[in-house]
Design a protein around this motif. Structure first.
Motif, PDB file in Angstrom:
ATOM      1  N   LYS A 155       0.770  -1.121  -0.050  1.00 35.01           N
ATOM      2  CA  LYS A 155       0.096   0.165   0.022  1.00 35.01           C
ATOM      3  C   LYS A 155       0.814   1.393   0.003  1.00 35.01           C
ATOM      4  O   LYS A 155       0.424   2.138  -0.593  1.00 35.01           O
ATOM      5  N   ASP A 156       1.950   1.292   0.749  1.00 31.17           N
ATOM      6  CA  ASP A 156       2.798   2.572   0.757  1.00 31.17           C
ATOM      7  C   ASP A 156       4.152   1.940   1.090  1.00 31.17           C
ATOM      8  O   ASP A 156       4.372   0.925   1.568  1.00 31.17           O
ATOM      9  N   ALA A 157       5.347   2.860   0.950  1.00 34.19           N
ATOM     10  CA  ALA A 157       6.544   2.471   1.289  1.00 34.19           C
ATOM     11  C   ALA A 157       7.284   3.631   2.079  1.00 34.19           C
ATOM     12  O   ALA A 157       7.366   4.827   1.738  1.00 34.19           O
ATOM     13  N   PHE A 158       7.996   3.502   2.988  1.00 32.21           N
ATOM     14  CA  PHE A 158       8.790   4.381   3.733  1.00 32.21           C
ATOM     15  C   PHE A 158      10.195   4.123   3.843  1.00 32.21           C
ATOM     16  O   PHE A 158      10.679   2.882   3.865  1.00 32.21           O
ATOM     17  N   VAL A 159      11.043   5.115   3.922  1.00 37.33           N
ATOM     18  CA  VAL A 159      12.396   4.917   4.034  1.00 37.33           C
ATOM     19  C   VAL A 159      12.848   5.316   5.481  1.00 37.33           C
ATOM     20  O   VAL A 159      12.550   6.657   5.597  1.00 37.33           O
ATOM     21  N   PHE A 160      13.415   4.388   6.282  1.00 35.52           N
ATOM     22  CA  PHE A 160      13.695   4.682   7.288  1.00 35.52           C
ATOM     23  C   PHE A 160      15.195   5.125   7.695  1.00 35.52           C
ATOM     24  O   PHE A 160      16.173   4.436   7.481  1.00 35.52           O
ATOM     25  N   ALA A 161      15.507   6.435   7.750  1.00 35.10           N
ATOM     26  CA  ALA A 161      16.981   6.919   7.729  1.00 35.10           C
ATOM     27  C   ALA A 161      17.501   7.451   9.003  1.00 35.10           C
ATOM     28  O   ALA A 161      16.651   8.163   9.405  1.00 35.10           O
ATOM     29  N   ARG A 162      18.576   7.524   9.398  1.00 31.50           N
ATOM     30  CA  ARG A 162      18.961   8.167  10.727  1.00 31.50           C
ATOM     31  C   ARG A 162      18.820   9.656  10.735  1.00 31.50           C
ATOM     32  O   ARG A 162      18.536  10.417  11.507  1.00 31.50           O
ATOM     33  N   GLU A 163      19.378   9.991   9.332  1.00 27.07           N
ATOM     34  CA  GLU A 163      19.180  11.523   9.013  1.00 27.07           C
ATOM     35  C   GLU A 163      18.927  11.701   7.580  1.00 27.07           C
ATOM     36  O   GLU A 163      19.133  10.866   6.894  1.00 27.07           O
ATOM     37  N   ARG A 164      18.526  13.097   7.489  1.00 25.60           N
ATOM     38  CA  ARG A 164      18.029  13.578   6.014  1.00 25.60           C
ATOM     39  C   ARG A 164      19.307  13.600   5.259  1.00 25.60           C
ATOM     40  O   ARG A 164      20.193  14.475   5.560  1.00 25.60           O
ATOM     41  N   ASN A 165      19.868  13.338   4.003  1.00 23.86           N
ATOM     42  CA  ASN A 165      20.628  13.793   3.282  1.00 23.86           C
ATOM     43  C   ASN A 165      20.308  13.991   1.740  1.00 23.86           C
ATOM     44  O   ASN A 165      19.373  13.313   1.418  1.00 23.86           O
ATOM     45  N   ALA A 191      16.376  12.438  -2.596  1.00 28.33           N
ATOM     46  CA  ALA A 191      16.229  12.147  -3.771  1.00 28.33           C
ATOM     47  C   ALA A 191      15.579  11.098  -4.345  1.00 28.33           C
ATOM     48  O   ALA A 191      14.604  11.081  -5.049  1.00 28.33           O
ATOM     49  N   VAL A 192      16.225   9.938  -4.033  1.00 26.28           N
ATOM     50  CA  VAL A 192      15.551   8.474  -4.469  1.00 26.28           C
ATOM     51  C   VAL A 192      14.348   8.310  -3.682  1.00 26.28           C
ATOM     52  O   VAL A 192      13.286   7.995  -4.552  1.00 26.28           O
ATOM     53  N   THR A 193      14.014   8.772  -2.494  1.00 25.78           N
ATOM     54  CA  THR A 193      12.798   8.693  -2.004  1.00 25.78           C
ATOM     55  C   THR A 193      11.775   9.387  -2.538  1.00 25.78           C
ATOM     56  O   THR A 193      10.544   9.008  -3.011  1.00 25.78           O
ATOM     57  N   GLU A 194      11.956  10.787  -3.104  1.00 21.47           N
ATOM     58  CA  GLU A 194      11.059  11.359  -3.654  1.00 21.47           C
ATOM     59  C   GLU A 194      10.549  10.911  -4.931  1.00 21.47           C
ATOM     60  O   GLU A 194       9.363  10.819  -5.383  1.00 21.47           O
ATOM     61  N   VAL A 195      11.694  10.528  -5.844  1.00 22.58           N
ATOM     62  CA  VAL A 195      11.572  10.106  -7.102  1.00 22.58           C
ATOM     63  C   VAL A 195      10.723   8.855  -7.288  1.00 22.58           C
ATOM     64  O   VAL A 195       9.725   8.546  -8.054  1.00 22.58           O
ATOM     65  N   SER A 196      10.788   7.906  -6.134  1.00 18.00           N
ATOM     66  CA  SER A 196      10.041   6.818  -6.139  1.00 18.00           C
ATOM     67  C   SER A 196       8.532   6.753  -5.637  1.00 18.00           C
ATOM     68  O   SER A 196       7.609   5.901  -5.681  1.00 18.00           O
ATOM     69  N   GLY A 197       8.369   8.006  -4.862  1.00 13.81           N
ATOM     70  CA  GLY A 197       7.265   7.978  -4.491  1.00 13.81           C
ATOM     71  C   GLY A 197       7.000   7.556  -2.911  1.00 13.81           C
ATOM     72  O   GLY A 197       5.899   7.537  -2.301  1.00 13.81           O
TER      73      GLY A 197
END
Length: 164
Positions: A32-42, A47-53
């Motif tokens: 249904k949805d995907a989330f990227v769990f990162a310690r910090e934003r870079n 960029a990869v997260t945004e392009v993938s939705g």
């Protein structure tokens, strides 16, 4: 049915491979949805997260991450891992008949690497019910910590683990 959570560790190409492997499942309506769990934003992960939705969850704890997503089941993966064709049928079958968490069968590596994956609790992924995730997430600082030592069954589906 499933919300995917991917733990990011400085590998934007690996993250892109993992997200791409989820596209057929999203088209089928299984993810249904995907989330990227990162310690910090870079810049790379953003960029990869945004392009993938997908949605970037930077600096959040696993218990905060559990509040996101619509799936009853959570799929925990490490960036770089890819799921082989047919995994959605196995996940649907498991989720429709069982309550216990499940892991994928690994396709690469030696016997010993598959049996004793040094320090990589998400090498086989983890499919876990949201309520069970919440009960262990409060005391964990990463998705890997949630998966570490967790008893789980085996899905009749395979994963190509991320490169170490």
């Amino acid at each position: 049915m499933i919300s995917a959570f991917i733990e990011y560790r400085d590998d934007p190409e690996g993250l892109a491979r993992t997200l791409a492997s989820l596209v057929p499942a999203a088209v089928e309506g299984v993810v249904k949805d995907a989330f990227v769990f990162a310690r910090e934003r870079n810049g790379d992960v953003a960029a990869v997260t945004e392009v993938s939705g997908a949605v970037l969850l930077a600096g959040q704890s696993p218990s905060q991450a559990a509040e996101h997503g619509r799936g009853e089941w959570l799929l925990l993966l490490e960036a770089g891992a890819t799921l082989e064709d047919g995994w959605t049928a196995a996940a649907r079958s498991w989720g429709g008949t069982r309550e216990a968490p499940a892991r994928f069968r690994r396709v690469k590596g030696s016997f010993f690497a598959r049996v004793w994956p040094r320090g990589r609790p998400l090498a086989s992924g983890l499919l876990i019910r949201r309520d069970r995730f919440r009960s262990v997430a409060a005391s964990s600082d990463s998705l890997g910590a949630v998966a570490s030592g967790r008893a789980a069954g085996k899905l009749d589906a395979r994963i190509v683990p991320a490169r170490p």
